[in-house]
Scaffold this active site. Structure first.
Site, PDB file in Angstrom:
ATOM      1  N   GLY A  96       0.833  -1.199   0.000  1.00 53.17           N
ATOM      2  CA  GLY A  96       0.000   0.000   0.000  1.00 53.17           C
ATOM      3  C   GLY A  96       0.862   1.242   0.000  1.00 53.17           C
ATOM      4  O   GLY A  96       0.606   2.213  -0.712  1.00 53.17           O
ATOM      5  N   MET A 133       5.148   2.606   1.636  1.00 55.04           N
ATOM      6  CA  MET A 133       6.365   2.235   2.345  1.00 55.04           C
ATOM      7  C   MET A 133       6.961   3.474   2.986  1.00 55.04           C
ATOM      8  O   MET A 133       7.164   4.495   2.330  1.00 55.04           O
ATOM      9  CB  MET A 133       7.359   1.585   1.367  1.00 55.04           C
ATOM     10  CG  MET A 133       8.710   1.272   1.965  1.00 55.04           C
ATOM     11  SD  MET A 133       8.596   0.069   3.325  1.00 55.04           S
ATOM     12  CE  MET A 133       9.992   0.578   4.318  1.00 55.04           C
ATOM     13  N   GLU A 142       1.863   5.973   7.600  1.00 57.63           N
ATOM     14  CA  GLU A 142       3.276   6.089   7.202  1.00 57.63           C
ATOM     15  C   GLU A 142       3.985   7.193   7.986  1.00 57.63           C
ATOM     16  O   GLU A 142       5.167   7.069   8.294  1.00 57.63           O
ATOM     17  CB  GLU A 142       3.395   6.330   5.692  1.00 57.63           C
ATOM     18  CG  GLU A 142       2.718   5.271   4.818  1.00 57.63           C
ATOM     19  CD  GLU A 142       3.122   3.853   5.158  1.00 57.63           C
ATOM     20  OE1 GLU A 142       4.271   3.635   5.571  1.00 57.63           O
ATOM     21  OE2 GLU A 142       2.269   2.950   5.028  1.00 57.63           O
TER      22      GLU A 142
HETATM   23 ZN    ZN Z   1       3.243   0.033   8.305  1.00 56.57          ZN
END
Ligand code: ZN
Length: 492
Positions: free
Chosen positions: A323, A325, A360
């Site tokens: 999804g 990084m 993130e």
């Molecule tokens: Zn994660």
């Protein structure tokens, strides 16, 4: 909180998906290696040249530690290979007559070792083992404890077009329908070793000075801001881009990208935030940019530590296995996790962008600033980010009421996954890198998230977050394990 959410959700129960990566953020893209018919012990003990490989463990020895990488990468974008040089400063803690370093599908062309006086140390033999991605360097004299050494290597590595890991090429169609390329990295969990030789374990933190050569008309991005650019006149105006020295970080968080994208930008305090996408999609990054600008100062207050880098780039990648990084300062996203088109996007699309950004950004502290010592403690990264994304997402988009969906989106899938025979404890021992991918599942993410939610309720928020702040401050720029977390919270 759980019981309140239970009441709300029980009226709107939807059968949850238990797919491993349907909504997971920053899921590892490690491919499972099919079980080989050959004996693993034999594979681990055989060099590529047929000789006995002298090191049979799966983890690096604790005799030497890298301190700094100076990396120069000169990709040939047409031939899809990179000529590289790496200089590594090493610290010896225990006498050793060999260096073991990770390298995967890399042609190592030269090795030079020197001591702190720049006197060369001769190499008697080098061997490669593909089973554990090891490159072994036997020296004619031993490293001594408390001494520093330098290891310099030149090599040729590949730019992948098939695997979405290591340094790879992705493609997209521009607004005129033409095919365009961008080049980007995905190193988690163990693919930095396919871009350059390195000590590719999360506990082997280093500072990094990176230079990469880009074609004219493209931009190069990495974890840190650009320090210098030099036009290489002899080579079609290719440009060598040098980035500032990084903070102490794990190899799986190193990232770089070469793109002909556009960007939107905003300042948040001392941090320069940019969102990157192809020209025709750049306005779709506005939701992500707005969310970042709101969430960054909120996390600074919540965690008691400022975001430590001067910049933060969020970039859409057209071919992406996860999804998103959390690479430090250069977060990569699947397009659907970063881009939101208000004309056709659904509330669910909007929520995905906001929560992925919140997830993130949480990793910039949980995972990047303090990193698990080894992958067995992956839940320290993913459980925390999955938990904190609800707080950050709620702040950035309160109208979504995402706190009320935690039970449905985390607890129910975690319980369902946990009922399977192949479930595992949150803290799960892994040994080989091929086993790490299996940990990026609902247990590390959702069950980890739920345990932390319960802990917060049990202790109360003040004690819980004071404990987290203590954990982050104590272990910043270093590594920690679950015991370190419990000790930090217990001491509060
Ligand atoms: Zn994660």
């Amino acid at each position: 909180m759980i019981s309140l959410v239970l009441a709300i959700v029980s009226q709107n129960y939807i059968r949850p998906s238990v797919s491993n990566n349907d909504t997971s953020k920053c899921t590892s893209n490690i491919n499972f290696t099919p079980s080989s018919n050959q004996d693993p012990a034999r594979l681990a003990s055989t060099s590529t040249n047929g000789e006995l490989f002298p090191y049979s463990h799966t983890r690096l020895p604790q005799t030497i530690f890298p301190l700094h990488y100076e990396i120069y990468l000169h990709p040939n974008y047409a031939k899809l290979q990179t000529h590289g040089e790496i200089k590594i400063n090493l610290s010896c803690v225990q006498a050793t007559s060999f260096i073991l370093i990770h390298a995967k599908d890399i042609d190592i062309q030269s090795v030079l070792i020197t001591d702190f006086r720049q006197h060369p140390i001769n190499v008697s033999k080098t061997l490669q083992n593909n089973y554990n991605d090891f490159y072994y360097i036997q020296m004619k004299e031993s490293f001594q404890p408390d001494q520093n050494y330098n290891l310099e290597m030149t090599f040729i590595s590949k730019i992948s077009t098939e695997k979405l890991q290591g340094f790879y090429r992705a493609s997209y169609r521009d607004m005129t329908g033409n095919n365009r390329y961008m080049y980007v990295t995905q190193f988690e969990a163990a693919s930095a070793r396919s871009a350059f030789p390195c000590f590719d374990e999360p506990g082997m933190k280093v500072t990094v000075s990176l230079t990469i050569v880009r074609p004219s008309g493209y931009q190069a991005l990495s974890n840190m801001p650009i320090e210098d650019s030099i036009v290489l006149n002899t080579e079609n105006n290719m440009v060598a881009v040098k980035f500032a020295k990084s903070v102490n970080m794990s190899t799986y968080l190193i990232a770089f990208a070469v793109v002909d994208y556009h960007y939107l930008e905003r300042r948040q305090g001392s941090v320069h935030i940019r969102t990157w996408a192809p020209a025709d999609k750049i306005n779709y990054t506005e939701v992500a940019l707005n969310a970042s600008v709101k969430i960054l100062p909120y996390y600074r207050k919540l965690f008691g530590i400022a975001y430590p880098l001067p910049k933060l780039d969020l970039i859409a990648v057209p071919d992406f296995s996860a999804g998103a990084m959390e690479n430090w300062g250069l977060i990569t996203f699947r397009e659907t996790s970063l881009l939101y088109n208000p004309k056709v996007g659904t509330i669910s699309n909007f929520e995905r962008v906001v929560t992925t950004v919140a997830h993130e950004l949480a990793h910039q502290w949980f995972g990047n600033l303090v990193t698990m010592r080894w992958w067995s403690d992956l839940w320290l990264n993913e459980g925390f980010a999955s938990f904190v994304e609800y707080l950050g997402g709620n702040l950035a988009a309160p109208s979504l009421h995402i706190l009320e969906s935690l039970y449905m989106k985390e607890f129910i899938p975690a319980m369902q996954y946990d009922s399977y025979i192949n479930s595992h404890p949150i803290l799960q021992n892994v040994d080989r890198t091929t086993e790490i991918g299996a940990l990026f599942d609902k247990i590390s993410y959702s069950k980890g998230c739920c345990v932390l939610t319960m802990l917060q309720d049990y202790l109360n928020s003040t004690i819980f977050f004071n404990g987290l702040r203590k954990y982050l401050i104590t272990y910043k720029y270093r590594n920690a394990d679950s015991d370190d977390l419990w000790n930090s919270i217990s001491s509060v």
